[in-house]
Design an enzyme around this catalytic site. Structure first.
Site, PDB file in Angstrom:
ATOM      1  N   LYS A   1      -5.030 -10.563  -5.211  1.00 42.04           N
ATOM      2  CA  LYS A   1      -6.238 -10.819  -4.415  1.00 42.04           C
ATOM      3  C   LYS A   1      -7.345  -9.820  -4.758  1.00 42.04           C
ATOM      4  O   LYS A   1      -7.055  -8.682  -5.143  1.00 42.04           O
ATOM      5  CB  LYS A   1      -5.916 -10.807  -2.918  1.00 42.04           C
ATOM      6  CG  LYS A   1      -5.741  -9.462  -2.301  1.00 42.04           C
ATOM      7  CD  LYS A   1      -5.864  -9.522  -0.768  1.00 42.04           C
ATOM      8  CE  LYS A   1      -5.936  -8.095  -0.250  1.00 42.04           C
ATOM      9  NZ  LYS A   1      -6.569  -7.885   0.994  1.00 42.04           N
TER      10      LYS A   1
ATOM     11  N   LYS B   1     -10.934  -4.196  -2.157  1.00 39.59           N
ATOM     12  CA  LYS B   1     -11.814  -3.019  -2.273  1.00 39.59           C
ATOM     13  C   LYS B   1     -11.096  -1.877  -2.966  1.00 39.59           C
ATOM     14  O   LYS B   1     -11.709  -1.044  -3.602  1.00 39.59           O
ATOM     15  CB  LYS B   1     -12.248  -2.531  -0.887  1.00 39.59           C
ATOM     16  CG  LYS B   1     -13.095  -3.495  -0.111  1.00 39.59           C
ATOM     17  CD  LYS B   1     -13.645  -2.785   1.122  1.00 39.59           C
ATOM     18  CE  LYS B   1     -13.537  -3.647   2.346  1.00 39.59           C
ATOM     19  NZ  LYS B   1     -12.291  -3.443   3.095  1.00 39.59           N
TER      20      LYS B   1
ATOM     21  N   LYS C   1       0.835  -1.223   0.000  1.00 38.50           N
ATOM     22  CA  LYS C   1       0.000   0.000   0.000  1.00 38.50           C
ATOM     23  C   LYS C   1       0.863   1.264   0.000  1.00 38.50           C
ATOM     24  O   LYS C   1       0.441   2.294  -0.521  1.00 38.50           O
ATOM     25  CB  LYS C   1      -0.960  -0.007   1.194  1.00 38.50           C
ATOM     26  CG  LYS C   1      -2.036  -1.073   1.056  1.00 38.50           C
ATOM     27  CD  LYS C   1      -3.179  -0.895   2.036  1.00 38.50           C
ATOM     28  CE  LYS C   1      -4.253  -1.935   1.756  1.00 38.50           C
ATOM     29  NZ  LYS C   1      -5.367  -1.885   2.688  1.00 38.50           N
TER      30      LYS C   1
HETATM   31  N1  AQP Z   1      -9.444 -11.401  -1.495  1.00 38.17           N
HETATM   32  C1  AQP Z   1      -9.676 -11.855  -0.278  1.00 38.17           C
HETATM   33  N2  AQP Z   1      -9.826 -13.180  -0.073  1.00 38.17           N
HETATM   34  C2  AQP Z   1     -10.085 -13.648   1.179  1.00 38.17           C
HETATM   35  N3  AQP Z   1     -10.221 -12.873   2.263  1.00 38.17           N
HETATM   36  C3  AQP Z   1     -10.082 -11.538   2.103  1.00 38.17           C
HETATM   37  N4  AQP Z   1     -10.173 -10.506   2.944  1.00 38.17           N
HETATM   38  C4  AQP Z   1      -9.963  -9.347   2.268  1.00 38.17           C
HETATM   39  N5  AQP Z   1      -9.735  -9.614   0.981  1.00 38.17           N
HETATM   40  C5  AQP Z   1      -9.805 -10.963   0.824  1.00 38.17           C
HETATM   41  C6  AQP Z   1     -10.470 -10.632   4.370  1.00 38.17           C
HETATM   42  O1  AQP Z   1     -11.551  -9.755   4.672  1.00 38.17           O
HETATM   43  C7  AQP Z   1     -11.396  -9.272   6.007  1.00 38.17           C
HETATM   44  C8  AQP Z   1     -11.571  -7.787   6.020  1.00 38.17           C
HETATM   45  O2  AQP Z   1     -10.572  -7.144   5.257  1.00 38.17           O
HETATM   46  P1  AQP Z   1     -10.382  -5.580   5.389  1.00 38.17           P
HETATM   47  O3  AQP Z   1     -11.503  -4.861   4.782  1.00 38.17           O
HETATM   48  O4  AQP Z   1     -10.154  -5.227   6.783  1.00 38.17           O
HETATM   49  O5  AQP Z   1      -9.055  -5.232   4.650  1.00 38.17           O
HETATM   50  P2  AQP Z   1      -8.287  -5.907   3.521  1.00 38.17           P
HETATM   51  O6  AQP Z   1      -7.805  -7.251   3.899  1.00 38.17           O
HETATM   52  O7  AQP Z   1      -7.208  -4.941   3.180  1.00 38.17           O
HETATM   53  O8  AQP Z   1      -9.404  -6.015   2.410  1.00 38.17           O
HETATM   54  P3  AQP Z   1      -9.395  -5.363   1.030  1.00 38.17           P
HETATM   55  O9  AQP Z   1     -10.665  -5.639   0.339  1.00 38.17           O
HETATM   56  O10 AQP Z   1      -8.163  -5.736   0.290  1.00 38.17           O
HETATM   57  O11 AQP Z   1      -9.433  -3.821   1.374  1.00 38.17           O
HETATM   58  P4  AQP Z   1      -8.497  -2.690   0.876  1.00 38.17           P
HETATM   59  O12 AQP Z   1      -8.454  -2.809  -0.608  1.00 38.17           O
HETATM   60  O13 AQP Z   1      -9.173  -1.456   1.374  1.00 38.17           O
HETATM   61  O14 AQP Z   1      -7.185  -2.924   1.510  1.00 38.17           O
HETATM   62  C9  AQP Z   1     -10.027  -9.719   6.508  1.00 38.17           C
HETATM   63  O15 AQP Z   1     -10.210 -10.852   7.347  1.00 38.17           O
HETATM   64  C10 AQP Z   1      -9.318 -10.115   5.241  1.00 38.17           C
HETATM   65  O16 AQP Z   1      -8.375 -11.130   5.491  1.00 38.17           O
END
Ligand code: AQP
Length: 336
Positions: free
Chosen positions: A199, A202, A113
């Site tokens: 992966k 969001k 990030k």
């Molecule tokens: N692609 C994924 N596959 C499986 N699990 C996932 N998680 C996120 N992406 C995947 C799980 O969702 C939970 C919440 O995640 P988060 O919103 O706190 O942050 P993140 O992991 O950073 O999710 P994103 O979607 O990738 O958000 P951004 O893009 O904002 O950083 C966690 O348990 C995570 O493991």
């Protein structure tokens, strides 16, 4: 015997997608009656990347409503918003002061990030895992159900527990409880629809890369129709040269409820032209009840407010107790 405590959360950084659901929330729901659960909306984490103050609060309410719509049951679980409990920020500060900077600099999520933020990378982004450790430790959590991407942060939390207990525990009396990650194999890493090696996330600039839980049926169908595939005939799991194929079959397996073996056998001879409509229909049907329940919950804001108020009271009792314990162990004076 008292049930084990579970803590987990999601950032209100946008609509939840299938990765958040299959990697995290669905597992929380399926196991919730076995545990005493605390699920928070981690809005303090959401500001570690540039954010829009006009939508932060609404996004937080939307995530809380989605927890309920996905099946979080208040008889087993407490739902609350992280920033409503000041102890999260306060414990994060205490932990900061015993965390070596180089532990944070080597976190994969920070490295990925930070590149996107360039020279403006914030101290908050570097400190994200310490705040996450505070979230977990304030609830004496035994287990933290997350997707694979968060494993390294939980390892850091465990290292911090060792450090605090070594430095400030006395004899048999440890200050903080050691948590364990709980990572389900299936769904632990749902991949992007536009690149099977990345992966689903969001923050991916392309909306076509993810299916959001609130996408209408026609949008889901369009995204699946356009998703990346390969020219090979027949579909299979686990071929490292076919990451998109493995990801889409895994989605079908998880959303249809059919076993991997049954899916592998049924799809072995299929082409993409036959499989994509099947996956689209299965996804639409799996998300339909969640979307209906979500609309119902969002139409009664007073009821959602009451749930979050109760959640805050219950969560604060645990959080303030642990915070007081850490402050006492670290030698702070008690206000008179
Ligand atoms: N692609 C994924 N596959 C499986 N699990 C996932 N998680 C996120 N992406 C995947 C799980 O969702 C939970 C919440 O995640 P988060 O919103 O706190 O942050 P993140 O992991 O950073 O999710 P994103 O979607 O990738 O958000 P951004 O893009 O904002 O950083 C966690 O348990 C995570 O493991």
């Amino acid at each position: 015997m008292a049930k084990q405590r579970v803590l987990s959360g999601v950032q209100p950084t946008g609509n939840l997608h299938l990765g958040n659901y299959l990697g995290a929330i669905r597992n929380w729901v399926n196991a919730q009656d076995q545990y005493d659960n605390y699920f928070c909306v981690v809005d303090l984490h959401a500001i570690t990347v540039p954010h829009d103050p006009k939508v932060l609060a609404d996004n937080s309410y939307a995530i809380a409503a989605l927890y309920l719509a996905c099946g979080i049951d208040l008889t087993h679980s407490t739902i609350f918003i992280q920033s409503h409990i000041a102890a999260h920020s306060e414990l994060a500060w205490l932990l900061n002061c015993i965390t070596p900077v180089n532990w944070l600099e080597r976190m994969i999520q920070f490295k990925e990030k930070a590149v996107k933020q360039g020279e403006n990378v914030s101290v908050g982004l570097l400190d994200y895992p310490v705040l996450m450790a505070a979230d977990i430790l304030l609830y004496d959590a035994d287990l933290v159900p997350v997707g694979e991407d968060q494993k390294q942060h939980i390892e850091l939390t465990r290292d911090l527990v060792i450090r605090i207990n070594d430095q400030f525990g006395t004899g048999e009396n440890s200050v903080l409880k050691m948590p364990e990650p709980l990572i389900q194999k299936a769904g632990a890493r749902v991949m992007s629809l536009t690149d099977g090696t990345k992966k689903m996330s969001k923050s991916d600039p392309s909306d076509l890369s993810r299916i959001s839980l609130l996408d209408p049926p026609e949008v889901i169908t369009k995204k699946i129709k356009r998703c990346k595939t390969d020219p090979t005939k027949g579909l299979e799991f686990d071929n490292p040269d076919r990451p998109e194929c493995n990801n889409l079959l895994t989605l079908y397996h998880l959303l249809s409820g059919q076993s991997r073996e049954a899916v592998a056998a049924d799809c072995a001879e299929m082409g993409w032209g036959q499989f994509k409509p099947l996956l689209a229909e299965t996804t639409v049907e799996a998300l339909r009840p969640i979307q209906e329940k979500y609309s119902e919950i969002m139409s009664d804001r007073a009821a959602l407010d009451a749930i979050l108020r109760d959640g805050r009271e219950k969560a604060a009792a645990s959080a303030n107790h642990v915070l007081a314990k850490v402050k006492a162990a670290m030698g702070f004076s008690v206000p008179l």
